[in-house]
Design a protein around this motif. Structure first.
Motif, PDB file in Angstrom:
ATOM      1  N   ALA A 163     -60.361   9.427  18.632  1.00  0.00           N
ATOM      2  CA  ALA A 163     -60.249   8.096  18.030  1.00  0.00           C
ATOM      3  C   ALA A 163     -61.602   7.381  18.035  1.00  0.00           C
ATOM      4  N   ASP A 164     -62.319   7.449  19.153  1.00  0.00           N
ATOM      5  CA  ASP A 164     -63.656   6.848  19.216  1.00  0.00           C
ATOM      6  C   ASP A 164     -64.621   7.576  18.291  1.00  0.00           C
ATOM      7  N   PHE A 165     -64.472   8.886  18.205  1.00  0.00           N
ATOM      8  CA  PHE A 165     -65.330   9.674  17.322  1.00  0.00           C
ATOM      9  C   PHE A 165     -65.142   9.250  15.867  1.00  0.00           C
ATOM     10  N   VAL A 166     -63.892   9.026  15.457  1.00  0.00           N
ATOM     11  CA  VAL A 166     -63.622   8.570  14.094  1.00  0.00           C
ATOM     12  C   VAL A 166     -64.239   7.195  13.858  1.00  0.00           C
ATOM     13  N   ALA A 167     -64.150   6.306  14.849  1.00  0.00           N
ATOM     14  CA  ALA A 167     -64.761   4.984  14.719  1.00  0.00           C
ATOM     15  C   ALA A 167     -66.275   5.100  14.532  1.00  0.00           C
ATOM     16  N   ASP A 168     -66.901   6.045  15.245  1.00  0.00           N
ATOM     17  CA  ASP A 168     -68.342   6.261  15.084  1.00  0.00           C
ATOM     18  C   ASP A 168     -68.660   6.789  13.683  1.00  0.00           C
ATOM     19  N   LEU A 169     -67.844   7.712  13.199  1.00  0.00           N
ATOM     20  CA  LEU A 169     -68.047   8.222  11.845  1.00  0.00           C
ATOM     21  C   LEU A 169     -67.886   7.112  10.813  1.00  0.00           C
ATOM     22  N   ALA A 170     -66.923   6.217  11.039  1.00  0.00           N
ATOM     23  CA  ALA A 170     -66.719   5.097  10.118  1.00  0.00           C
ATOM     24  C   ALA A 170     -67.930   4.175  10.110  1.00  0.00           C
ATOM     25  N   ALA A 171     -68.533   3.941  11.285  1.00  0.00           N
ATOM     26  CA  ALA A 171     -69.719   3.089  11.363  1.00  0.00           C
ATOM     27  C   ALA A 171     -70.892   3.685  10.602  1.00  0.00           C
ATOM     28  N   LEU A 172     -70.932   5.013  10.509  1.00  0.00           N
ATOM     29  CA  LEU A 172     -71.984   5.688   9.746  1.00  0.00           C
ATOM     30  C   LEU A 172     -71.705   5.712   8.253  1.00  0.00           C
ATOM     31  N   GLY A 173     -70.498   5.297   7.854  1.00  0.00           N
ATOM     32  CA  GLY A 173     -70.137   5.329   6.441  1.00  0.00           C
ATOM     33  C   GLY A 173     -69.631   6.686   5.989  1.00  0.00           C
ATOM     34  N   PHE A 174     -69.180   7.521   6.949  1.00  0.00           N
ATOM     35  CA  PHE A 174     -68.711   8.863   6.612  1.00  0.00           C
ATOM     36  C   PHE A 174     -67.215   8.889   6.274  1.00  0.00           C
ATOM     37  N   VAL A 175     -66.488   7.826   6.602  1.00  0.00           N
ATOM     38  CA  VAL A 175     -65.034   7.810   6.435  1.00  0.00           C
ATOM     39  C   VAL A 175     -64.671   7.020   5.189  1.00  0.00           C
ATOM     40  N   ALA A 176     -63.921   7.648   4.297  1.00  0.00           N
ATOM     41  CA  ALA A 176     -63.479   6.974   3.073  1.00  0.00           C
ATOM     42  C   ALA A 176     -62.181   6.211   3.286  1.00  0.00           C
ATOM     43  N   ARG A 177     -61.279   6.798   4.076  1.00  0.00           N
ATOM     44  CA  ARG A 177     -59.965   6.179   4.243  1.00  0.00           C
ATOM     45  C   ARG A 177     -59.344   6.652   5.553  1.00  0.00           C
ATOM     46  N   ILE A 178     -58.640   5.728   6.219  1.00  0.00           N
ATOM     47  CA  ILE A 178     -57.826   6.066   7.379  1.00  0.00           C
ATOM     48  C   ILE A 178     -56.380   5.778   7.006  1.00  0.00           C
ATOM     49  N   ASP A 179     -55.588   6.836   6.930  1.00  0.00           N
ATOM     50  CA  ASP A 179     -54.227   6.734   6.381  1.00  0.00           C
ATOM     51  C   ASP A 179     -54.327   6.151   4.975  1.00  0.00           C
ATOM     52  N   ASP A 180     -53.673   5.021   4.735  1.00  0.00           N
ATOM     53  CA  ASP A 180     -53.711   4.426   3.393  1.00  0.00           C
ATOM     54  C   ASP A 180     -54.724   3.291   3.284  1.00  0.00           C
ATOM     55  N   ARG A 181     -55.512   3.108   4.316  1.00  0.00           N
ATOM     56  CA  ARG A 181     -56.461   1.986   4.315  1.00  0.00           C
ATOM     57  C   ARG A 181     -57.856   2.472   3.941  1.00  0.00           C
ATOM     58  N   PRO A 182     -58.358   2.073   2.748  1.00  0.00           N
ATOM     59  CA  PRO A 182     -59.738   2.441   2.395  1.00  0.00           C
ATOM     60  C   PRO A 182     -60.730   1.624   3.211  1.00  0.00           C
ATOM     61  N   LEU A 183     -61.840   2.238   3.535  1.00  0.00           N
ATOM     62  CA  LEU A 183     -62.891   1.560   4.293  1.00  0.00           C
ATOM     63  C   LEU A 183     -64.010   1.123   3.358  1.00  0.00           C
ATOM     64  N   PRO A 184     -64.697   0.024   3.688  1.00  0.00           N
ATOM     65  CA  PRO A 184     -65.814  -0.416   2.848  1.00  0.00           C
ATOM     66  C   PRO A 184     -66.866   0.683   2.730  1.00  0.00           C
ATOM     67  N   ASP A 185     -67.370   0.834   1.534  1.00  0.00           N
ATOM     68  CA  ASP A 185     -68.372   1.873   1.281  1.00  0.00           C
ATOM     69  C   ASP A 185     -69.690   1.204   0.924  1.00  0.00           C
ATOM     70  N   PRO A 186     -70.723   1.362   1.742  1.00  0.00           N
ATOM     71  CA  PRO A 186     -72.003   0.723   1.435  1.00  0.00           C
ATOM     72  C   PRO A 186     -72.591   1.254   0.142  1.00  0.00           C
ATOM     73  N   GLU A 187     -73.273   0.367  -0.552  1.00  0.00           N
ATOM     74  CA  GLU A 187     -73.891   0.776  -1.814  1.00  0.00           C
ATOM     75  C   GLU A 187     -75.032   1.740  -1.527  1.00  0.00           C
ATOM     76  N   PRO A 188     -75.054   2.894  -2.174  1.00  0.00           N
ATOM     77  CA  PRO A 188     -76.114   3.863  -1.888  1.00  0.00           C
ATOM     78  C   PRO A 188     -77.473   3.349  -2.353  1.00  0.00           C
ATOM     79  N   PRO A 189     -78.546   3.712  -1.663  1.00  0.00           N
ATOM     80  CA  PRO A 189     -79.885   3.298  -2.092  1.00  0.00           C
ATOM     81  C   PRO A 189     -80.228   3.896  -3.442  1.00  0.00           C
ATOM     82  N   ARG A 190     -80.973   3.138  -4.212  1.00  0.00           N
ATOM     83  CA  ARG A 190     -81.350   3.608  -5.545  1.00  0.00           C
ATOM     84  C   ARG A 190     -82.355   4.752  -5.443  1.00  0.00           C
TER      85      ARG A 190
END
Length: 421
Positions: A80-107
């Motif tokens: 569970a903590d590992f998933v939270a760390d992955l989410a902080a890095l922007g690696f997680v698109a969705r947890i169950d049915d909840r989409p996570l914010p996706d940072p805008e990629p650098p140009r």
């Protein structure tokens, strides 16, 4: 201030299923480099971490992933903590049915340039061709040493303003070509890349961010790091036949000699690894260090603080108590400690040279240029003074603007990760 629901860290239960963004992985010694090319975010994970990311990506729940890792390794992991760390890095698109914010990629620079357009940059024939070209140029200069240009060849015109402006134009053109070589080679490996101005100590530089090349094979990584140096050597080598074929007294010969020197002049700078040059990244890759500059700087600061404590009566610290290099693997520890010496000595010499030579010279030249614009000067004098102000003054102003921009970017990045109450 309280976090909004959108900003709150994701809650990960044992039955949660995680949908990851497209991730790339590469084994590196005892670790795995895992990253997302779209956002150019990368992290080094132990084998268990890479295995957990794969299991989550296959659709296993948090609890099931934890069970599989326990069965494989005999150890207990907090997925569970590992998933939270992955989410902080922007690696997680969705947890169950909840989409996570996706940072805008650098140009990316030149986004229309596709890997298939520049695949030749990674072909093994290309470095062999460059090596033959450089060898032929060296043989020609050994047989005809009189062709080797000297610093006076840079003064190819009797008009100082013409020499200054043409030299600046040619130098920046070569610099752009140097960075384009990095960009093209990285793009051939599928890395977006972005070119921008930056500063290295007192130097204004153009730099290319090719974060993501860490996931490529070593041959591709080293090719991308050395592409700029290869470009400069290729240009210089290609100008040697022009020197041999032209009359030494002709303007064409003087121009070729000046261009050859301008192509070679940036190469000694590449040896200043304490400013994170191309050779620095080669050195970092070959030593297997994750952040040679950052770790070297941290170790140098530790040694400085320890020296200060030793000078204070009764202020003795246990050896290695807060040594930041102690947490590194042995091979990295040795490299970091040696590099920290190069970093401190090189930076000190570089800044001392700026204070003793470069800065006084710039002040004198700018003062003369300002005086040259006062009434009573000749048209040629006005032109020379204006050229100095535009070229030298413009570079210094651009350095200040770039330094301030980078400072603001770092402050915004720190503010973004600062915890909010």
């Amino acid at each position: 201030m309280t976090d909004t629901a959108a900003d709150a860290p994701p809650r990960v239960g044992p039955t949660a299923r995680v949908v990851l963004h497209e991730l790339s992985m590469r084994r590196d010694r005892d670790e795995w480099i895992v990253g997302r090319m779209a956002t150019r975010t990368f992290v080094a994970l132990p084998p268990a971490g890479a295995r957990a990311a794969r299991l989550l990506g296959e659709g296993l729940s948090v609890a099931r992933t934890q069970e599989r890792l326990r069965a494989d390794t005999g150890e207990e992991f907090d997925i569970a903590d590992f998933v939270a760390d992955l989410a902080a890095l922007g690696f997680v698109a969705r947890i169950d049915d909840r989409p996570l914010p996706d940072p805008e990629p650098p140009r990316a620079s030149l986004p229309w340039l596709r890997p298939r357009h520049v695949r030749f940059a990674l072909h093994p024939v290309l470095p062999a061709t460059i090596a033959v070209l450089v060898a032929a140029a060296l043989v020609t200069l050994l047989l005809r040493p009189g062709l080797l240009p000297g610093y006076r060849d840079l003064l190819w015109s009797p008009h100082g303003s013409v020499v200054l402006l043409s030299g600046a134009a040619a130098g920046w053109t070569l610099l752009l070509a140097h960075e384009l070589a990095h960009l093209v080679t990285a793009r051939a490996a599928g890395v977006p890349g972005r070119m921008r101005l930056g500063t290295r100590l007192q130097f204004l530089v153009m730099q290319t961010d090719i974060s993501g090349i860490e996931l490529a094979p070593r041959r591709h990584r080293l090719t991308a790091y050395l592409a700029g140096v290869a470009l400069n050597l290729s240009v210089a080598s290609a100008l040697v036949p022009a020197l041999a074929a032209t009359d030494p007294a002709s303007t064409a010969h003087r121009l070729a000699a000046a261009a050859l020197l301008l192509a070679l002049m940036p190469l000694p700078f590449q040896l200043m690894v304490f400013t994170r040059t191309d050779v620095y990244f080669v050195l970092q890759d070959l030593t297997g260090c994750r952040d040679l500059y950052g770790d070297g700087l941290a170790y140098a600061r530790y040694r400085y603080r320890r020296a200060l404590r030793a000078l204070r009566p009764g202020a003795r610290a246990a050896a290695g108590q807060d040594d930041p290099s102690a947490r590194l693997p042995r091979h990295e520890r040795r490299a970091v400690r040696v590099y920290s010496v190069v970093l401190v000595v090189g930076t000190a010499v570089c800044l001392a040279f700026m204070a003793a030579v470069t800065l006084p010279l710039d002040i004198v030249l700018l003062a003369r240029a300002v005086r040259g614009l006062t009434p009573g000067n000749t048209p040629a004098g006005y032109a020379d003074s204006a050229a100095v102000l535009v070229t030298l003054g413009g570079v210094n102003v651009l350095w200040l603007v770039t330094k301030w921009r980078d400072h603001r970017s770092r402050r915004r990045a720190k503010a973004a990760v600062r915890p909010r109450a």
